[in-house]
Design a protein around this motif. Structure first.
Motif, PDB file in Angstrom:
ATOM      1  N   GLU A  91       0.437  -0.761   0.311  1.00  0.00           N
ATOM      2  CA  GLU A  91       0.025   0.316   0.095  1.00  0.00           C
ATOM      3  C   GLU A  91       0.534   1.496   0.140  1.00  0.00           C
ATOM      4  OE1 GLU A  91      -1.790   0.890   4.170  1.00  0.00           O
ATOM      5  OE2 GLU A  91      -1.303  -0.907   4.636  1.00  0.00           O
ATOM      6  N   PRO A  92       0.253   2.331  -1.064  1.00  0.00           N
ATOM      7  CA  PRO A  92       1.287   3.923  -0.303  1.00  0.00           C
ATOM      8  C   PRO A  92       1.320   4.044   0.773  1.00  0.00           C
ATOM      9  CG  PRO A  92      -0.336   4.413  -1.931  1.00  0.00           C
ATOM     10  CD  PRO A  92      -0.738   2.483  -1.298  1.00  0.00           C
ATOM     11  N   LYS A  93       2.411   4.651   1.140  1.00  0.00           N
ATOM     12  CA  LYS A  93       2.640   5.479   2.799  1.00  0.00           C
ATOM     13  C   LYS A  93       3.808   5.736   2.173  1.00  0.00           C
ATOM     14  CE  LYS A  93       0.801   2.046   6.206  1.00  0.00           C
ATOM     15  NZ  LYS A  93       0.876   0.847   7.048  1.00  0.00           N
ATOM     16  N   PRO A  94       4.034   6.947   3.750  1.00  0.00           N
ATOM     17  CA  PRO A  94       5.660   7.836   2.710  1.00  0.00           C
ATOM     18  C   PRO A  94       6.639   6.890   3.783  1.00  0.00           C
ATOM     19  CG  PRO A  94       4.227   9.094   5.257  1.00  0.00           C
ATOM     20  CD  PRO A  94       3.322   7.565   4.076  1.00  0.00           C
ATOM     21  N   TRP A  95       7.405   5.474   3.236  1.00  0.00           N
ATOM     22  CA  TRP A  95       7.624   4.520   3.751  1.00  0.00           C
ATOM     23  C   TRP A  95       9.137   5.554   4.121  1.00  0.00           C
ATOM     24  CZ3 TRP A  95       5.696   0.756   4.952  1.00  0.00           C
ATOM     25  CH2 TRP A  95       3.923   0.249   3.754  1.00  0.00           C
ATOM     26  N   LYS A 114       2.162   4.492 -10.097  1.00  0.00           N
ATOM     27  CA  LYS A 114       2.517   4.741 -11.196  1.00  0.00           C
ATOM     28  C   LYS A 114       3.983   4.135 -11.858  1.00  0.00           C
ATOM     29  CE  LYS A 114      -1.971   7.024 -12.178  1.00  0.00           C
ATOM     30  NZ  LYS A 114      -2.255   8.168 -13.082  1.00  0.00           N
ATOM     31  N   LYS A 115       4.915   3.551 -10.248  1.00  0.00           N
ATOM     32  CA  LYS A 115       6.659   4.286 -11.125  1.00  0.00           C
ATOM     33  C   LYS A 115       6.988   5.608 -11.309  1.00  0.00           C
ATOM     34  CE  LYS A 115       5.903  -0.633 -11.900  1.00  0.00           C
ATOM     35  NZ  LYS A 115       5.461  -1.381 -13.124  1.00  0.00           N
ATOM     36  N   ARG A 116       6.182   6.793 -11.204  1.00  0.00           N
ATOM     37  CA  ARG A 116       6.849   7.841 -11.019  1.00  0.00           C
ATOM     38  C   ARG A 116       7.974   8.723  -9.468  1.00  0.00           C
ATOM     39  NH1 ARG A 116       2.520  10.674 -12.488  1.00  0.00           N
ATOM     40  NH2 ARG A 116       1.831  10.768  -9.736  1.00  0.00           N
ATOM     41  N   ILE A 117       8.895   8.859 -10.584  1.00  0.00           N
ATOM     42  CA  ILE A 117       9.272   9.133  -9.104  1.00  0.00           C
ATOM     43  C   ILE A 117       8.500  10.017  -7.770  1.00  0.00           C
ATOM     44  CG2 ILE A 117      11.737  10.120  -8.339  1.00  0.00           C
ATOM     45  CD1 ILE A 117      12.996   9.113 -10.260  1.00  0.00           C
ATOM     46  N   VAL A 118       7.878  10.222  -6.962  1.00  0.00           N
ATOM     47  CA  VAL A 118       7.741  11.466  -6.059  1.00  0.00           C
ATOM     48  C   VAL A 118       8.792  12.288  -4.983  1.00  0.00           C
ATOM     49  CG1 VAL A 118       5.538  10.529  -6.273  1.00  0.00           C
ATOM     50  CG2 VAL A 118       7.237  10.156  -4.334  1.00  0.00           C
ATOM     51  N   HIS A 119       9.773  11.611  -4.972  1.00  0.00           N
ATOM     52  CA  HIS A 119      11.365  12.053  -3.586  1.00  0.00           C
ATOM     53  C   HIS A 119      12.352  11.746  -3.745  1.00  0.00           C
ATOM     54  CE1 HIS A 119      12.020  14.561  -0.217  1.00  0.00           C
ATOM     55  NE2 HIS A 119      12.542  13.266   0.145  1.00  0.00           N
ATOM     56  N   TYR A 137      15.062   8.571   6.639  1.00  0.00           N
ATOM     57  CA  TYR A 137      14.376   9.617   5.735  1.00  0.00           C
ATOM     58  C   TYR A 137      13.130   9.174   5.262  1.00  0.00           C
ATOM     59  CZ  TYR A 137      19.588   9.989   6.308  1.00  0.00           C
ATOM     60  OH  TYR A 137      20.774  10.903   6.906  1.00  0.00           O
ATOM     61  N   GLN A 138      12.707  10.185   5.144  1.00  0.00           N
ATOM     62  CA  GLN A 138      10.695  10.059   4.638  1.00  0.00           C
ATOM     63  C   GLN A 138      10.819  11.213   3.730  1.00  0.00           C
ATOM     64  OE1 GLN A 138       8.324  10.835   7.503  1.00  0.00           O
ATOM     65  NE2 GLN A 138       6.681   9.183   6.977  1.00  0.00           N
ATOM     66  N   PRO A 139       9.725  10.598   2.659  1.00  0.00           N
ATOM     67  CA  PRO A 139       8.925  11.009   1.534  1.00  0.00           C
ATOM     68  C   PRO A 139       8.334  12.291   1.899  1.00  0.00           C
ATOM     69  CG  PRO A 139       8.217   9.483   1.527  1.00  0.00           C
ATOM     70  CD  PRO A 139       9.066   9.553   2.461  1.00  0.00           C
ATOM     71  N   THR A 140       8.289  13.300   0.436  1.00  0.00           N
ATOM     72  CA  THR A 140       7.080  14.486   0.743  1.00  0.00           C
ATOM     73  C   THR A 140       5.753  13.783   1.376  1.00  0.00           C
ATOM     74  OG1 THR A 140       7.488  15.319  -0.898  1.00  0.00           O
ATOM     75  CG2 THR A 140       8.223  16.609   0.803  1.00  0.00           C
ATOM     76  N   GLU A 141       5.752  12.254  -0.691  1.00  0.00           N
ATOM     77  CA  GLU A 141       4.411  12.046  -0.814  1.00  0.00           C
ATOM     78  C   GLU A 141       4.311  10.692  -0.767  1.00  0.00           C
ATOM     79  OE1 GLU A 141       3.173  13.008  -4.997  1.00  0.00           O
ATOM     80  OE2 GLU A 141       3.945  15.214  -4.928  1.00  0.00           O
TER      81      GLU A 141
END
Length: 168
Positions: A91-95, A114-119, A137-141
């Motif tokens: 599932e999508p999360k800010p891993w 969609k395999k698009r770079i978010v961070h 380290y954590q993404p913004t999305e």
């Protein structure tokens, strides 16, 4: 007749290293130079090809279980420029990632469904702390995938937020 050799682990490592070096030099000296250029890794070898928008391929180990994700690239002494590890999640999360026991700097790249770079976290340094206080380290999305590659490779491959990577 059975011959039993015993030696200390240190001596065993030294002997093994010496034998490996001798074989290498023997192969080079007899003209086995075609062995110096190894073919690219393939999916058959257990590596997943990840294509960048610029046409480069990163051959990634798949971290698709809890155990593989927990270990990641810990304890590796090196990481080739065309190698990496792809973490997949249900599932999508800010891993969140950290560098505990990771001996090589990494670029950490989070991707959406969609395999698009978010961070991207670039050149994340190693952490030599022995406790659990390494930086996180954590993404913004939210992300479904995380790709770890050798530090500096995201810049070398011109990877940017919004770019799409391709992999099966």
């Amino acid at each position: 007749m059975r011959l039993r050799l015993s030696c200390s682990p240190t001596r065993h490592r030294r002997v093994t290293l010496a034998l490996n070096q001798a074989v290498f030099f023997l192969l080079v000296s007899v003209g086995a130079t075609e062995w110096a250029v190894l073919p690219p890794a393939s999916a058959e070898e257990g590596l997943l090809p990840v294509k960048t928008p610029g046409g480069a391929t990163i051959y990634a180990e798949l971290a698709d279980t809890t155990e593989k994700r927990a270990r990641g690239l810990m304890f590796r002494n090196s990481l080739a420029p065309d190698r990496g590890m792809l973490f997949t999640f249900a599932e999508p999360k800010p891993w969140t990632f950290w560098m505990k026991n990771t001996k090589v700097p990494l670029d950490i790249i989070w991707l959406d469904g969609k395999k698009r770079i978010v961070h991207i976290e670039r050149n994340v340094p190693i952490c030599t702390r022995t406790d659990d206080s390494c930086p996180q380290y954590q993404p913004t999305e939210d992300a479904m995938y995380v790709l770890e590659i050798a530090g500096g490779m995201a810049d070398a491959l011109k990877l940017q937020r919004g770019a799409t990577l391709q992999f099966p």
